[in-house]
Design a protein around this motif. Structure first.
Motif, short mmCIF file in Angstrom:
data_model
loop_
_atom_site.label_atom_id
_atom_site.label_comp_id
_atom_site.label_asym_id
_atom_site.label_seq_id
_atom_site.Cartn_x
_atom_site.Cartn_y
_atom_site.Cartn_z
N GLU A 63 0.86 -1.36 0.11
CA GLU A 63 -0.06 0.00 0.06
C GLU A 63 0.86 1.32 0.06
O GLU A 63 0.65 2.14 -0.56
N GLN A 64 2.15 1.23 0.82
CA GLN A 64 2.79 2.32 0.75
C GLN A 64 3.49 2.67 -0.73
O GLN A 64 3.78 3.81 -1.06
N HIS A 65 3.78 1.46 -1.51
CA HIS A 65 4.26 1.73 -2.97
C HIS A 65 3.05 2.38 -3.75
O HIS A 65 3.32 3.46 -4.52
N ILE A 66 1.87 1.89 -3.53
CA ILE A 66 0.75 2.65 -4.16
C ILE A 66 0.65 3.91 -4.19
O ILE A 66 0.46 4.63 -4.89
N THR A 67 0.65 4.30 -2.77
CA THR A 67 0.46 5.72 -2.45
C THR A 67 1.56 6.75 -2.92
O THR A 67 1.37 7.70 -3.57
N ARG A 68 2.42 6.23 -2.83
CA ARG A 68 4.01 6.94 -3.23
C ARG A 68 3.44 7.26 -4.95
O ARG A 68 3.93 8.35 -5.47
N LEU A 69 3.22 6.32 -5.66
CA LEU A 69 3.25 6.20 -6.95
C LEU A 69 2.15 7.20 -7.42
O LEU A 69 2.35 7.90 -8.50
N PHE A 70 1.02 7.19 -6.82
CA PHE A 70 -0.09 7.62 -6.94
C PHE A 70 0.07 9.33 -6.85
O PHE A 70 -0.55 10.28 -7.30
N ARG A 71 1.11 9.83 -5.95
CA ARG A 71 1.64 10.99 -5.85
C ARG A 71 2.44 11.73 -6.82
O ARG A 71 2.32 12.89 -7.11
N LEU A 72 2.86 10.83 -7.77
CA LEU A 72 3.67 11.10 -8.75
C LEU A 72 2.84 11.13 -10.40
O LEU A 72 3.07 11.97 -11.28
N ALA A 73 1.95 10.29 -10.23
CA ALA A 73 1.15 9.95 -11.60
C ALA A 73 -0.03 9.70 -11.28
O ALA A 73 -0.45 9.27 -10.34
N ASP A 74 -0.93 9.69 -12.23
CA ASP A 74 -2.38 9.55 -12.04
C ASP A 74 -2.52 8.12 -12.80
O ASP A 74 -3.91 7.53 -12.46
N GLU A 75 -1.72 7.22 -13.33
CA GLU A 75 -1.88 6.08 -14.04
C GLU A 75 -0.62 5.17 -13.46
O GLU A 75 0.46 5.53 -13.73
N VAL A 76 -1.18 4.19 -12.73
CA VAL A 76 -0.08 2.98 -12.39
C VAL A 76 -0.38 1.76 -13.45
O VAL A 76 -1.50 1.29 -13.27
N VAL A 77 0.74 1.37 -13.84
CA VAL A 77 0.47 0.08 -14.84
C VAL A 77 1.66 -0.91 -14.29
O VAL A 77 2.70 -0.80 -14.08
N LYS A 105 -7.51 8.52 -10.85
CA LYS A 105 -6.58 7.66 -10.92
C LYS A 105 -6.76 6.52 -11.74
O LYS A 105 -8.07 5.88 -11.52
N GLN A 106 -6.15 5.86 -12.31
CA GLN A 106 -6.10 4.57 -13.03
C GLN A 106 -4.91 3.46 -12.59
O GLN A 106 -4.03 3.90 -12.25
N VAL A 107 -5.65 2.21 -12.42
CA VAL A 107 -4.44 1.05 -12.31
C VAL A 107 -4.98 0.29 -13.43
O VAL A 107 -5.82 -0.15 -13.47
N ARG A 108 -3.75 -0.34 -14.21
CA ARG A 108 -3.94 -1.24 -15.10
C ARG A 108 -3.12 -2.46 -15.16
O ARG A 108 -1.67 -2.28 -14.30
N PHE A 109 -3.27 -3.55 -15.79
CA PHE A 109 -2.39 -4.80 -15.62
C PHE A 109 -1.96 -5.31 -17.06
O PHE A 109 -2.95 -5.34 -17.99
N LEU A 134 1.24 -2.41 -24.03
CA LEU A 134 0.78 -1.64 -23.02
C LEU A 134 -0.38 -0.89 -23.28
O LEU A 134 -1.02 -0.82 -22.25
N ARG A 135 -0.74 -0.56 -24.49
CA ARG A 135 -1.92 0.17 -24.66
C ARG A 135 -3.19 -0.61 -24.49
O ARG A 135 -4.34 -0.52 -24.32
N GLU A 136 -3.01 -1.98 -24.70
CA GLU A 136 -4.12 -3.03 -24.59
C GLU A 136 -4.18 -3.66 -22.94
O GLU A 136 -4.89 -4.55 -22.91
N ALA A 137 -3.33 -3.08 -22.29
CA ALA A 137 -3.28 -3.64 -20.83
C ALA A 137 -4.65 -3.61 -20.07
O ALA A 137 -5.46 -2.57 -20.44
#
Length: 402
Positions: A63-77, A105-109, A134-137
């Motif tokens: 959860e700490q990773h997620i929080t930190r990355l969402f501070r930098l960008a709106d999309e985490v892949v 915010k978006q999360v993709r896989f 990546l575009r089809e994630a």
């Protein structure tokens, strides 16, 4: 394969990300961050010009990773290997991301073919093919709904029976409860209602109220991470020649006195190992009663609380997020710290069940030994206890450990 260093008072693997410093500028430019499993995947992607990429430090995504990355960008892949271990890692990342999702915010896989990781895929297919993949994630909602449906209907077919529809809605509920994004939660409730055939109003019942995150809080969060990176990395290999001396002195930390060299690796207690296993597969709890756990340590007390919460639940939880929903929030932090420590890999179901069975037997033996030593010190040893320990010694054809 490698040595996984432990958590220490000054180094927290569950908060740090490999390559984050070098990737910050590219992450902000693309408003997207790609998180992969391996250091060499980060290196390979940089070689091909993909610089907005980081990796965890041998742990699951926290959860700490997620929080930190969402501070930098709106999309985490997330890009994981296509094997079973990669699938498990992806689901753990999804579970930890749910509570931190926000509208906007978006999360993709991104799931590569089973025989590939990002490094090998790039070398075989090139950057253009990787960017197309990546575009089809999958979006988080696509991956989440598909996986929950497979849990209820293994063949992936539409839900036909009333029982299947109820089971699907019940599996989705803990995730919806943890979600703090009003628009996204409404959309997911609608999707679950459509798949299950249940009315949205019924699914909305008992969901906790949402406290939306304001734009001012998001801006403050971004500023905080910028200050964090500026102050926490005073390393000599960064060029500080253009920074006034007064500023570098103001940022410099006091010297560390009495540094301990060759600090021994922290050994994870048996109750803590069992807690890690329970978070991977909570169904293991049905094979061990909480009353059997003696409160001989903090980890043992926490294990007993988790086992008791699972046993007293109206339905046995099937994943870590559902386990946490049963627990007092006051113990979440302690549980998270145990979850992060010294995990080299996740086991498949058969390996996990075998290890759990062995751990339960070992815990009972440890408790008997502790009780025996206590009674021995008092000069009165229970005969049944002595016979149990002697029987174990005879059966194992070894000696009892002190």
């Amino acid at each position: 394969k490698y040595l996984n260093s432990p958590e220490t008072p000054v180094f927290h693997k569950g908060r740090e990300l490999y390559g984050l410093w070098q990737a910050q500028k590219a992450i902000r430019a693309h408003n997207r961050v790609l998180i992969v499993e391996g250091y060499m995947d980060v290196v390979a992607l940089h070689q091909y010009g993909v610089e907005n990429v980081v990796a965890t430090l041998g742990t699951a995504t926290t959860e700490q990773h997620i929080t930190r990355l969402f501070r930098l960008a709106d999309e985490v892949v997330f890009s994981f290997d296509g094997d079973k271990a990669g699938q498990r890692a992806a689901w753990r990342a999804l579970e930890n991301a749910f509570a931190h999702l926000q509208d906007g915010k978006q999360v993709r896989f991104l799931f590569l073919p089973q025989e590939h990781d990002p490094d090998s895929y790039l070398r075989e297919h090139g950057l253009v093919a990787f960017e197309a993949a990546l575009r089809e994630a999958d979006t988080l909602s696509q991956y989440w709904l598909r996986t929950l449906l497979k849990q209820v209907s293994p063949e992936g077919e539409p839900l036909h029976t009333v029982e299947q529809k109820a089971a699907f809605a019940a599996a989705a509920k803990p995730y919806l409860e943890s979600l703090n994004a009003p628009l996204l939660r409404a959309a997911l409730v609608s999707e679950v209602a459509q798949a299950s055939g249940l009315p949205e109003e019924l699914l909305q019942q008992d969901l906790p109220p949402i406290t939306p995150v304001s734009s001012m809080q998001v801006a403050a969060s971004r500023s905080a991470v910028e200050v964090d990176h500026a102050q926490a990395n005073d390393a000599p290999y960064f060029d500080t020649s253009n920074i006034p001396a007064s500023q570098t002195q103001a940022r410099r930390r006091p010297p560390i006195l009495g540094r301990v060299r060759n600090q021994p690796r922290t050994v994870l207690s048996l109750p803590a190992q069992m807690l890690q296993m329970l978070l991977q597969d909570p169904l293991l709890a049905v094979k061990f009663e909480p009353e059997k756990v003696q409160e001989l340590s903090t980890d043992a007390l926490l294990l007993k609380q988790v086992l008791s919460s699972i046993h007293h639940a109206s339905e046995i939880p099937k994943h870590a997020a559902a386990v946490r929903a049963l627990l007092d929030p006051a113990i979440h932090e302690a549980l998270s710290e145990i979850e992060l420590r010294d995990i080299d890999h996740e086991l498949d179901k058969a390996e996990l069940e075998s290890k759990w069975t062995a751990a339960c037997k070992q815990l009972l033996l440890q408790q008997d030994r502790a009780l025996y030593e206590q009674q021995l010190a008092q000069g009165q040893v229970d005969t049944a206890l002595f016979e149990r320990l002697f029987s174990h010694k005879r059966n194992s054809a070894g000696t009892l450990e002190n």
